[in-house]
Structures are given as C-alpha cells and as structure tokens.
Design an enzyme around this catalytic site. Structure first.
Site, PDB file in Angstrom:
ATOM      1  N   GLY A 116       0.799  -1.225   0.000  1.00  0.00           N
ATOM      2  CA  GLY A 116       0.000   0.000   0.000  1.00  0.00           C
ATOM      3  C   GLY A 116       0.827   1.267   0.000  1.00  0.00           C
ATOM      4  O   GLY A 116       0.287   2.369   0.068  1.00  0.00           O
ATOM      5  N   LEU A 117       2.159   1.129  -0.091  1.00  0.00           N
ATOM      6  CA  LEU A 117       3.003   2.326  -0.113  1.00  0.00           C
ATOM      7  C   LEU A 117       3.510   2.634  -1.525  1.00  0.00           C
ATOM      8  O   LEU A 117       4.456   3.401  -1.705  1.00  0.00           O
ATOM      9  CB  LEU A 117       4.188   2.176   0.855  1.00  0.00           C
ATOM     10  CG  LEU A 117       3.831   1.977   2.338  1.00  0.00           C
ATOM     11  CD1 LEU A 117       5.102   1.977   3.196  1.00  0.00           C
ATOM     12  CD2 LEU A 117       2.878   3.054   2.842  1.00  0.00           C
ATOM     13  N   GLY A 118       2.879   2.034  -2.530  1.00  0.00           N
ATOM     14  CA  GLY A 118       3.185   2.432  -3.907  1.00  0.00           C
ATOM     15  C   GLY A 118       4.560   2.012  -4.399  1.00  0.00           C
ATOM     16  O   GLY A 118       5.192   2.733  -5.173  1.00  0.00           O
ATOM     17  N   ASP A 164      -1.082   6.851  -7.994  1.00  0.00           N
ATOM     18  CA  ASP A 164       0.217   6.425  -7.445  1.00  0.00           C
ATOM     19  C   ASP A 164       1.371   6.946  -8.294  1.00  0.00           C
ATOM     20  O   ASP A 164       2.372   7.445  -7.772  1.00  0.00           O
ATOM     21  CB  ASP A 164       0.298   4.893  -7.398  1.00  0.00           C
ATOM     22  CG  ASP A 164      -0.621   4.292  -6.351  1.00  0.00           C
ATOM     23  OD1 ASP A 164      -1.572   4.977  -5.931  1.00  0.00           O
ATOM     24  OD2 ASP A 164      -0.387   3.139  -5.954  1.00  0.00           O
TER      25      ASP A 164
HETATM   26  N1  LIG Z   1      12.208  -3.438  -4.939  1.00  0.00           N
HETATM   27  C1  LIG Z   1      11.565  -3.898  -6.004  1.00  0.00           C
HETATM   28  N2  LIG Z   1      12.244  -4.524  -6.988  1.00  0.00           N
HETATM   29  C2  LIG Z   1      11.581  -4.968  -8.068  1.00  0.00           C
HETATM   30  N3  LIG Z   1      10.244  -4.885  -8.267  1.00  0.00           N
HETATM   31  C3  LIG Z   1       9.537  -4.282  -7.324  1.00  0.00           C
HETATM   32  C4  LIG Z   1      10.143  -3.738  -6.143  1.00  0.00           C
HETATM   33  N4  LIG Z   1       9.199  -3.186  -5.388  1.00  0.00           N
HETATM   34  C5  LIG Z   1       8.026  -3.386  -6.059  1.00  0.00           C
HETATM   35  N5  LIG Z   1       8.219  -4.024  -7.205  1.00  0.00           N
HETATM   36  C6  LIG Z   1       7.182  -4.462  -8.153  1.00  0.00           C
HETATM   37  O1  LIG Z   1       5.918  -3.999  -7.663  1.00  0.00           O
HETATM   38  C7  LIG Z   1       5.055  -5.127  -7.345  1.00  0.00           C
HETATM   39  C8  LIG Z   1       4.164  -4.769  -6.156  1.00  0.00           C
HETATM   40  O2  LIG Z   1       3.206  -3.817  -6.593  1.00  0.00           O
HETATM   41  P1  LIG Z   1       1.716  -3.688  -6.033  1.00  0.00           P
HETATM   42  O3  LIG Z   1       1.012  -2.662  -6.832  1.00  0.00           O
HETATM   43  O4  LIG Z   1       1.117  -5.040  -5.878  1.00  0.00           O
HETATM   44  O5  LIG Z   1       1.964  -3.142  -4.564  1.00  0.00           O
HETATM   45  P2  LIG Z   1       2.398  -1.691  -4.065  1.00  0.00           P
HETATM   46  O6  LIG Z   1       2.613  -0.798  -5.221  1.00  0.00           O
HETATM   47  O7  LIG Z   1       3.540  -1.846  -3.122  1.00  0.00           O
HETATM   48  O8  LIG Z   1       1.125  -1.263  -3.209  1.00  0.00           O
HETATM   49  P3  LIG Z   1      -0.133  -0.308  -3.631  1.00  0.00           P
HETATM   50  O9  LIG Z   1      -0.259  -0.358  -5.119  1.00  0.00           O
HETATM   51  O10 LIG Z   1      -1.306  -0.881  -2.908  1.00  0.00           O
HETATM   52  O11 LIG Z   1       0.259   1.035  -3.118  1.00  0.00           O
HETATM   53  C9  LIG Z   1       6.026  -6.273  -7.108  1.00  0.00           C
HETATM   54  O12 LIG Z   1       5.410  -7.515  -7.352  1.00  0.00           O
HETATM   55  C10 LIG Z   1       7.125  -5.983  -8.131  1.00  0.00           C
HETATM   56  O13 LIG Z   1       6.749  -6.390  -9.421  1.00  0.00           O
HETATM   57  C1  LIG Z   2      -6.591   0.599  -4.959  1.00  0.00           C
HETATM   58  C2  LIG Z   2      -5.958   1.743  -5.743  1.00  0.00           C
HETATM   59  O1  LIG Z   2      -6.888   2.841  -5.724  1.00  0.00           O
HETATM   60  C3  LIG Z   2      -4.695   2.254  -5.082  1.00  0.00           C
HETATM   61  C4  LIG Z   2      -3.558   1.263  -4.950  1.00  0.00           C
HETATM   62  O2  LIG Z   2      -2.419   1.920  -4.397  1.00  0.00           O
HETATM   63  C5  LIG Z   2      -5.741   1.288  -7.168  1.00  0.00           C
HETATM   64  C6  LIG Z   2      -5.392   2.434  -8.107  1.00  0.00           C
HETATM   65  O3  LIG Z   2      -5.699   3.581  -7.823  1.00  0.00           O
HETATM   66  O4  LIG Z   2      -4.806   2.129  -9.179  1.00  0.00           O
HETATM   67 MG   LIG Z   3       1.109  -0.534  -6.748  1.00  0.00          MG
END
Ligand SMILES: Nc1ncnc2c1ncn2[C@@H]1O[C@H](COP(=O)(O)OP(=O)(O)OP(=O)(O)O)[C@@H](O)[C@H]1O
Ligand SMILES: C[C@@](O)(CCO)CC(=O)[O-]
Ligand SMILES: [Mg+2]
Length: 327
Positions: A116-118, A164
C-alpha cells in the site's frame, strides 16, 4: 550509468474510489525506490532485484522476445518480480524511439512490496526516468507520470488510476480525479505508518470492489461517499486542520472496511493507533494486508504499534516534497 529514485506514498484519502472517477489525495513519503541503468551493446535486459522477497535474484534475458528468464524460481514469481520493470523499459524504449535498447538494471528499494506504499509506481517511475536519461532523453515529470501510468495499466490488466504514479513522479501531496492530476499544498503532517509484514493483491481487491458495486447500489453510494470525504479532506488539508483530517481518515477507513478491503491485522493496527491517541488512522493503498497510515504528532502511536500483535514494523514517515530525481 544513470541512477534515478522516486518516492512511495500513503493515501490520506480516496484509494479504490479513485478507480471510479472520485478524487483521491495521496502524499509522497521519504521512502524511495532507486533504479540504476546502464546501456548494453546488445538488445538484452539484465535485471538485478536485490530486495524482492523472492530472495534477491538476477535474471538476464531479451526483453524483446518471449524468452523465459533462466532462474531457479517459478515463472509466475519471476513475472511478478519483473513485470513493472519490463513495462517501464518498454515505455522508455518507446519514448526514446530506441526499440532495441538493451540495459543492465539494478533495483533497490526501501518501500515494502505490495503493502500500500506504492512500491510498484516508485520502481516504474524511477526506471523510466533512468532508462530514458541513460540514452540521452530527458522527459518532464508529467511525461514520466503518464508513461508510468500506462506501464501500471498494462501490468494490472487495465485496472489502475493515475494517483500512485503521478504522486511518485511529482512528490508532495497531490490530487487526482480521472485524468486531472495536480499538486496540492500540504502542511507538515505527523504521519506514522504501521506495517503488518503482509501484502494485498491489488488486482483482486480492485475486482472485489467492482463486483460489490455491480451487485449493490449502496456499495456504489459508499464509493461516492468516499469522494465526499476527499472533497471535505482537501479543505481540511488547505487549512492545515489536522484534527479534521484525522476524523475524516477514520470515516474513510470505515467505508473501506465496508467495501471489504481491510483485514484483521489492518483493523488491529488502526484501533491500536486510535487507542494511543492518534488524530485518525486508516489503511492505505489497495488493502487486504500491508500498511496503515495514522496522524500523531506525539510518539504514542508509533510506540503502541510496536507492541500491537500483527504489527511487524512502525515508523514515522516525512512528507517528501521531491518526486523523481537524478541520484
Ligand atoms: N524493490 C523492487 N524490486 C523490483 N520490483 C519491485 C520492487 N518493489 C516493487 N516491485 C514491483 O511492484 C510489485 C508490487 O506492486 P503492487 O502494486 O502489488 O503493490 P504496491 O505498489 O507496493 O502497493 P499499492 O499499489 O497498494 O500502493 C512487485 O510484485 C514488483 O513487481
Ligand atoms: C486501490 C488503488 O486505488 C490504489 C492502490 O495503491 C488502485 C489504483 O488507484 O490504481
Ligand atoms: Mg502498486
């Protein structure tokens, strides 16, 4: 070699609802993904991911064929690991008109994955900036944000907002409503993050909300109510009224919970923060597991979270006014 970094973010308000055209206000935080890119003589990509939970691995493959990287982990794990990098390099090749450009790429990040931290947006934004600059093309941060959004769209099967990626490219607090993306003024915010050590599947969680919206009219009303909270929240942010921001974050969390995207550990952390005297607390990002964001100018919330069952890490997060940057 060219190195770029880009920040992660927390949502003050509006995740999920932003997918259906409501506004959202994410804020960049001082946790960054750093991507180093070096041009190669051939058209191949060599990707070293030093801090993926898949134990850090290096893959070398040609990004332009469907050759499978030769590593000792499952293909789906590799795809999850390199999906965003792949899509980012595709955007960089397109932006620079160099479809055959090959690169050695190293990713390092202090943003927990899928929490959730993008992290995905930060990695994508930093990779596009580094790869384009490496071949001598400098894109504006708006262009990088747009390219990164398109990369996220591809990986997330057409389910992504611009929030994001725009926030990571621009830094600071931003407001996103559909294609309308802008920076907004924010006072220093006393942000505390609690992390349960887990992750949520963004695609599945977004699909779950979509299904609820289709089944129940009141789920659609809930999404619209989140939009109302965001509009009220923008005014509180402009006035620097952190107490009102906290109340609105609490309300926003309740509605996200109703939409089925919270979890027991996220709710535990939210309540621990509130009991410790936080002005407000909510999950951030897609949910399902991962992080909560709370506002507390004192140390009480961070301390309480550290002793909360299911909380693996708690830390203060400063607002990062800088978006993507050259390192
Ligand atoms: N340090 C990293 N090295 C390589 N790929 C990464 C890294 N950090 C994130 N990623 C990529 O981002 C994906 C995670 O993205 P996801 O959108 O699921 O979560 P998030 O961006 O952390 O959370 P949210 O979108 O809810 O804010 C990983 O599976 C990978 O593909
Ligand atoms: C859940 C969501 O709103 C945020 C994920 O970080 C999806 C998006 O905006 O793409
Ligand atoms: Mg993401």
């Amino acid at each position: 070699m060219t190195v770029s970094s880009a920040p992660g973010k927390v949502y003050l308000f509006g995740e999920h609802a932003v997918v259906y055209g409501e506004p959202a206000v994410p804020c960049a935080i001082e946790r960054r993904a750093t991507v180093a890119v070096e041009s190669r003589d051939d058209d191949r990509l060599r990707v070293h991911l030093s801090d993926l939970s898949i134990d850090g691995f290096t893959v070398e493959y040609s990004g332009s064929t469907d050759e499978t990287p030769d590593v000792n982990v499952s293909e789906s794990l590799v795809q999850a690991g390199i999906g965003y990098i792949d899509a980012a390099i595709e955007q960089a090749r397109d932006a620079t008109d160099r479809p055959d450009a090959g690169f050695d790429i190293t990713v390092e990040s202090d943003i927990p994955l899928g929490a959730g931290l993008g992290s995905s947006a930060a990695v994508t934004v930093a990779a596009i900036d580094a790869a384009t600059r490496e071949v001598g093309v400098s894109l504006s941060s708006d262009e990088i944000a747009d390219r990164a959004y398109r990369a996220e769209l591809t990986v997330q099967d057409g389910e992504a907002s611009r929030a994001d990626t725009f926030c990571s490219a621009t830094g600071g607090a931003v407001r996103v409503e559909g294609d309308d993306c802008r920076a907004v003024k924010s006072p220093e915010l006393p942000i505390v993050v609690g992390f349960d050590g887990g992750a949520g599947d963004t695609g599945k969680l977004v699909a779950g909300v979509r299904a609820l919206r289709e089944e129940y009219e009141f789920a659609g009303d809930t999404v619209q109510s989140i939009g109302d909270i965001v509009r009220q929240g923008e005014r509180a942010l402009a006035e620097g009224d952190t107490e009102e921001l906290g109340r609105l974050m609490n309300f926003n969390h309740g509605l996200l919970e109703a939409l089925g995207v919270s979890s027991r550990s996220l709710d535990n952390m939210v309540w621990a923060a509130r009991d410790a005297g936080a002005l407000g607390a909510k999950l951030t990002g897609a949910g399902g597991g991962g992080c909560i964001v709370a506002l507390d100018p004192t140390d009480e919330t961070e301390t309480a979270l550290r002793f909360t069952p299911g909380c693996e890490d708690a830390f203060r997060a400063e607002l990062d006014t800088e978006g993507v940057r050259e390192e």
